[in-house]
Design a protein around this motif. Structure first.
Motif, PDB file in Angstrom:
ATOM      1  N   TYR A  87      48.463  26.433  46.973  1.00 44.33           N
ATOM      2  CA  TYR A  87      47.018  26.701  47.054  1.00 44.33           C
ATOM      3  C   TYR A  87      46.547  26.833  48.486  1.00 44.33           C
ATOM      4  O   TYR A  87      47.100  26.240  49.406  1.00 44.33           O
ATOM      5  N   ILE A  88      45.483  27.619  48.682  1.00 42.90           N
ATOM      6  CA  ILE A  88      44.915  27.811  50.023  1.00 42.90           C
ATOM      7  C   ILE A  88      44.034  26.609  50.360  1.00 42.90           C
ATOM      8  O   ILE A  88      43.680  25.808  49.472  1.00 42.90           O
ATOM      9  N   PHE A  91      39.698  25.005  48.393  1.00 40.64           N
ATOM     10  CA  PHE A  91      40.193  24.834  47.026  1.00 40.64           C
ATOM     11  C   PHE A  91      39.024  24.730  46.057  1.00 40.64           C
ATOM     12  O   PHE A  91      38.525  23.645  45.751  1.00 40.64           O
ATOM     13  N   ASN A  92      38.550  25.909  45.566  1.00 38.52           N
ATOM     14  CA  ASN A  92      37.446  25.939  44.579  1.00 38.52           C
ATOM     15  C   ASN A  92      38.050  25.731  43.203  1.00 38.52           C
ATOM     16  O   ASN A  92      38.887  26.531  42.778  1.00 38.52           O
ATOM     17  N   TYR A  93      37.646  24.671  42.552  1.00 40.40           N
ATOM     18  CA  TYR A  93      38.300  24.434  41.251  1.00 40.40           C
ATOM     19  C   TYR A  93      37.351  23.733  40.281  1.00 40.40           C
ATOM     20  O   TYR A  93      36.228  23.350  40.639  1.00 40.40           O
ATOM     21  N   GLU A 141      33.940  33.371  39.739  1.00 40.97           N
ATOM     22  CA  GLU A 141      34.699  32.686  40.795  1.00 40.97           C
ATOM     23  C   GLU A 141      36.172  33.094  40.795  1.00 40.97           C
ATOM     24  O   GLU A 141      36.984  32.540  41.537  1.00 40.97           O
ATOM     25  N   LEU A 143      38.598  32.430  38.891  1.00 38.74           N
ATOM     26  CA  LEU A 143      39.475  31.256  38.784  1.00 38.74           C
ATOM     27  C   LEU A 143      40.789  31.565  38.077  1.00 38.74           C
ATOM     28  O   LEU A 143      41.759  30.841  38.233  1.00 38.74           O
ATOM     29  N   LYS A 145      42.646  34.247  38.643  1.00 39.53           N
ATOM     30  CA  LYS A 145      43.557  34.708  39.715  1.00 39.53           C
ATOM     31  C   LYS A 145      43.938  33.520  40.607  1.00 39.53           C
ATOM     32  O   LYS A 145      45.095  33.314  40.954  1.00 39.53           O
ATOM     33  N   LYS A 146      42.920  32.673  40.916  1.00 34.73           N
ATOM     34  CA  LYS A 146      43.196  31.532  41.802  1.00 34.73           C
ATOM     35  C   LYS A 146      43.971  30.435  41.072  1.00 34.73           C
ATOM     36  O   LYS A 146      44.487  29.515  41.699  1.00 34.73           O
ATOM     37  N   GLU A 147      44.038  30.548  39.730  1.00 28.72           N
ATOM     38  CA  GLU A 147      44.736  29.525  38.915  1.00 28.72           C
ATOM     39  C   GLU A 147      44.172  28.142  39.189  1.00 28.72           C
ATOM     40  O   GLU A 147      44.900  27.159  39.355  1.00 28.72           O
ATOM     41  N   THR A 148      42.830  28.049  39.251  1.00 29.81           N
ATOM     42  CA  THR A 148      42.234  26.728  39.542  1.00 29.81           C
ATOM     43  C   THR A 148      41.194  26.300  38.516  1.00 29.81           C
ATOM     44  O   THR A 148      40.252  25.586  38.834  1.00 29.81           O
TER      45      THR A 148
END
Ligand SMILES: C[S@@+](CC[C@H](N)C(=O)[O-])C[C@H]1O[C@@H](n2cnc3c(N)ncnc32)[C@H](O)[C@@H]1O
Length: 395
Positions: A87-88, A91-93, A141, A143, A145-148
């Motif tokens: 993760y970058i 971390f938006n989750y 958001e 999410l 793609k970000k998998e969060t």
């Protein structure tokens, strides 16, 4: 293992998923979720964009036995089973919790935030009303793609940890619903239901399904068929003006989709006169549900009047389909009524269809049963005339 979050008409959702993913093992099902195992992620992602009865799909990441201390269990997952290195920094989750835990979202957020910080990441929660995240925020958001977007499911002594891999594209759906010119006094199939009616027979194995709607008016069913990239659609209607107004929707679609089509003016009573039935895989349709009724004016007399008109057409419609030996499938919806808090079903049409057609059970060997007629029901609280959906095949 994949978890499908079901839409409010959960039986329709389950039937649609089991039709799309034939012979997949049902690991668990209830009114809110269906868990399938022995199925590939690719197959899920390929078909899910056409499944309108599924709100979200989750992929299992981890499962473990829970201890007394659910907070500790969650912390351990965040600290050990999380592959944080991918993760970058920003971390938006969000974390959604389901079922049998006394854990409050606040606890979960505190535990997860400290864990994420311990990896030198900068955690940011995405949901201020502390409820499970809606599809809108997940899409906004990005999410997926970000998998969060994380999901914790507590079932008996097990804790399942999932990530969201699909959410329903609600924008395109509402766009389809509201972009059509319509007359509020004539029943239009909700596009979501039209898509699900196609999927009740569609296992996605046959590319280019050929769908025919003999009561087309606003094209609701065929728009869904074209959105599924099917290359050929047929439609007809008794009224000249309906044939021409449906053509308008056609032009709009031809700008973005390449497909062939045939429109004819046809009284569906004499559907045997149609010369392309042998090319049709699936008739998907809804004629009229007849009169729109309210609590103040619904009555047995009005319902009987509606039934009389509907019976007259359906007797010929099904007899003439038999006459031309139409062997493929029909998904069709008939009205039923909510009168004084009792359901009044259209028994007369059961006798008409059962004379020459088999009713396919849409929820075979499932925890949940279809109706005793093997149909599935669709209700909208604001209305008193509802829809009963059948999958039929000539005997
Ligand atoms: C309620 S609309 C169907 C709406 C359609 N299911 C949709 O969601 O867009 C009924 C349509 O049936 C057509 N119709 C009425 N009687 C018919 C008949 N005997 N044969 C064919 N079409 C007929 C009407 O012209 C009207 O366009």
């Amino acid at each position: 293992m994949f978890w499908f979050e079901l839409w409010r008409e959960f039986k329709l959702s389950i039937a649609e998923i089991l039709s799309a993913f034939k012979n997949k093992e049902v690991f668990f099902v209830n009114k809110k979720i269906l868990i399938l195992s022995w199925i590939s992620k690719d197959e899920i992602l390929e078909k899910s964009k056409f499944l309108w009865g599924t709100i979200k799909i989750f992929e299992i990441l981890w499962s473990k036995n829970t201890s007394e201390n659910h907070k500790k269990d969650i912390e351990e997952i965040f600290l050990n089973d999380f592959w944080i290195e991918k993760y970058i920094w920003k971390f938006n989750y969000w974390v959604n919790i389901f079922w049998n835990t006394s854990l409050k979202t606040d606890d979960l957020l505190k535990v997860s935030k400290n864990a994420v910080k311990s990896f030198w990441l900068n955690p940011r929660f995405l949901n201020h009303d502390k409820k499970n995240l809606s599809s809108i925020v997940i899409i906004k958001e990005a999410l997926i793609k970000k998998e969060t977007d994380f999901n914790f499911l507590f079932v008996e002594d097990k804790l399942f940890f999932w990530k969201t891999i699909f959410v329903q594209d609600i924008y395109s759906y509402s766009n389809r619903d509201y972009s059509k010119s319509r007359d509020m006094n004539v029943w239009m199939l909700p596009p979501k239901l039209a898509q699900m009616m196609i999927n009740l027979w569609n296992n996605f194995l046959k590319k280019d399904l050929v769908i025919y709607d003999p009561f087309v008016w606003l094209w609701t069913v065929l728009i869904e068929s074209v959105y599924m990239w099917n290359k050929l659609v047929f439609w007809s209607d008794k009224s000249e003006s309906m044939v021409s107004s449906s053509t308008k929707n056609l032009e709009k679609l031809l700008k973005n989709f390449k497909f062939d089509f045939k429109i004819i003016k046809q009284n569906a009573k004499y559907i045997n006169e149609v010369d392309f039935l042998d090319k049709v895989d699936l008739i998907v349709s809804e004629w009229f549900l007849w009169e729109i009724m309210t609590k103040n004016n619904i009555s047995i007399e009005r319902i009987d009047r509606s039934k009389k008109i509907l019976i007259d057409l359906y007797i010929s419609f099904f007899e003439n389909l038999k006459k031309v030996n139409y062997k493929n499938n029909i998904v069709i919806s008939f009205p039923f009524w909510d009168i004084k808090w009792k359901y009044l079903f259209f028994d007369e049409v059961y006798d008409i269809i059962k004379k020459d057609f088999l009713v396919i059970n849409l929820l075979e060997n499932n925890t949940f049963q279809s109706t005793k007629e093997w149909s599935l029901l669709y209700k909208r609280d604001s209305q008193l005339v509802w829809r009963e959906i059948f999958l039929l095949k000539l005997k």
